[in-house]
Write an enzyme that holds these catalytic residues in place. Structure first.
Site, PDB file in Angstrom:
ATOM      1  N   LYS A   1      -6.299   7.507 -15.274  1.00 48.12           N
ATOM      2  CA  LYS A   1      -5.261   6.563 -14.816  1.00 48.12           C
ATOM      3  C   LYS A   1      -5.009   5.507 -15.878  1.00 48.12           C
ATOM      4  O   LYS A   1      -3.860   5.161 -16.178  1.00 48.12           O
ATOM      5  CB  LYS A   1      -5.692   5.903 -13.496  1.00 48.12           C
ATOM      6  CG  LYS A   1      -5.569   6.839 -12.305  1.00 48.12           C
ATOM      7  CD  LYS A   1      -6.299   6.316 -11.080  1.00 48.12           C
ATOM      8  CE  LYS A   1      -6.336   7.382  -9.999  1.00 48.12           C
ATOM      9  NZ  LYS A   1      -7.210   7.058  -8.881  1.00 48.12           N
TER      10      LYS A   1
ATOM     11  N   GLN B   1     -10.727   2.486  -6.089  1.00 49.61           N
ATOM     12  CA  GLN B   1     -11.104   3.899  -6.220  1.00 49.61           C
ATOM     13  C   GLN B   1     -12.082   4.286  -5.107  1.00 49.61           C
ATOM     14  O   GLN B   1     -13.112   3.639  -4.936  1.00 49.61           O
ATOM     15  CB  GLN B   1     -11.725   4.128  -7.604  1.00 49.61           C
ATOM     16  CG  GLN B   1     -12.066   5.560  -7.911  1.00 49.61           C
ATOM     17  CD  GLN B   1     -10.842   6.473  -8.051  1.00 49.61           C
ATOM     18  OE1 GLN B   1      -9.810   6.080  -8.586  1.00 49.61           O
ATOM     19  NE2 GLN B   1     -10.957   7.684  -7.557  1.00 49.61           N
TER      20      GLN B   1
ATOM     21  N   ASP C   1      -1.223   2.352  -3.776  1.00 47.12           N
ATOM     22  CA  ASP C   1      -1.776   3.573  -3.184  1.00 47.12           C
ATOM     23  C   ASP C   1      -1.155   3.850  -1.811  1.00 47.12           C
ATOM     24  O   ASP C   1      -1.291   4.943  -1.277  1.00 47.12           O
ATOM     25  CB  ASP C   1      -3.299   3.420  -3.009  1.00 47.12           C
ATOM     26  CG  ASP C   1      -4.075   4.319  -3.958  1.00 47.12           C
ATOM     27  OD1 ASP C   1      -3.477   5.267  -4.482  1.00 47.12           O
ATOM     28  OD2 ASP C   1      -5.278   4.067  -4.150  1.00 47.12           O
TER      29      ASP C   1
END
Ligand code: NAP
Length: 304
Positions: free
Chosen positions: A52, A96, A119
């Protein structure tokens, strides 16, 4: 023989579009910034986080990775999220997952400001995605699947999509995206407790599988000519691979390719699209912050 859909190539096109938008924003003084919070040292998570960060830099964006020890306390993690919420240089925040066992992810995901929740896991964004409110953020994987269908000109209108799996990260948001006005698909969702999924999967014009069980979908479960989107990613031991493992999907790729009309491979299908759509969401968050800032500035100057 099915057409193989390259998520890598579609991603390349979208990343070029994203980089062009980043260049424009930078010209106006806003550098889109993504912060990734990694707790502990899960090897797979570390790989994703590095990927990422690299994708961010390649698109001209700012990346910030915050690595916290596995024994971090809830208060410390809330503090890190609050700091990023207040930081004007950060437009997207990603926590994460998975977190270490002593931390339930829910309150932390809810602590991320909805405007920075790229997200799309905050309940406000989940609800906005469900009602089709464009102010929300759609999770990256289902957003990537919709882009694959759109850019590959795979018809959805009036078609029957069957989704295997019921996760909040992939399947549920995808269900609402596919059935929304525009795509107009009819959707069936089956899961672990569906006694026999094959009669359902065989009816699919578009079959999306998001389970994490290699070999779950065999050729006899697929309608000839169907589009098959394989979301699954499972590490299986492979001594021939220098890493000692390889990544496989949920679909028996070789056999299903003989029946399907189009299919995404694993790797190189949905995976690259997920990171790409995360960048897309972060640039959208930065654009919105940029617009808010400009409006705020204009209001401040008219008040003077
Ligand atoms: P998840 O939260 O574990 O969801 C898996 C779903 O499959 C669950 O709803 C589960 O049911 C259901 N299920 C389990 N066994 C089943 C069976 N035999 N038949 C039908 N359904 C079954 O996982 P996820 O986050 O959606 O991810 C699914 C897979 O996609 C994983 O392999 C993951 O690594 C991969 N993934 C890939 C990407 C990418 O970018 N390529 C992104 C996200 C996820 P229950 O709800 O009852 O447990």
């Amino acid at each position: 023989m099915a057409r193989i859909i390259s998520g890598t190539e579609i991603s390349r096109t979208i990343r070029a579009e994203v980089a062009a938008e980043v260049a424009l924003l930078r010209g106006e003084g806003t550098v889109p910034g993504l912060a990734v919070v990694l707790v502990g040292a899960d090897p797979a998570s570390e790989v994703y986080v590095r990927m990422k960060a690299k994708a961010c830099r390649e698109a001209g964006m700012q990346d910030r990775t915050l690595k916290l020890p596995a024994e971090v306390t809830a208060d410390e993690l809330f503090g890190v999220i609050d700091g990023l919420n207040a930081d004007p240089g950060i437009h997207g925040i990603l926590l994460q997952l998975p977190l270490p066992a002593h931390l339930n992810p829910k309150p932390f995901l809810e602590r991320i400001h909805p405007a920075k929740d790229v997200d799309g896991f905050h309940p406000l964004n989940v609800g906005r995605a469900f009602i089709g409110d464009p102010r929300g953020f759609v999770p990256a994987t289902p957003a990537g699947i919709m882009e694959i269908l759109r850019r590959e000109a795979i018809p959805t209108h009036g078609r029957h999509a069957v989704i295997v799996g019921r996760s909040l990260i992939v399947s549920k948001p995808l269900m609402s995206l596919l059935m929304a006005p525009g795509p107009n698909a009819g959707v069936t969702l089956v899961h672990r407790h569906t006694p026999d999924i094959a009669p359902h999967t065989r009816m699919a014009d578009i079959l999306v599988v998001a389970v994490g069980k290699p070999g779950l979908i065999t050729a006899d479960m697929v309608k000839p000519g169907a589009t098959v989107i394989d979301v699954g990613t499972t590490r299986v031991a492979d001594e021939a691979d220098p890493r000692g493992y390889r990544i496989v999907g949920d679909v028996d790729f070789d056999a299903v390719s003989e029946v399907a009309g189009a299919i995404t491979p694993v790797p190189g299908g949905v995976g690259p699209m997920t990171i790409t759509m995360l960048l897309r969401n972060t640039v959208d968050a930065a654009k919105r912050a940029h617009t808010r800032e400009r409006r705020g500035g204009a209001r401040r100057s008219t008040r003077r």
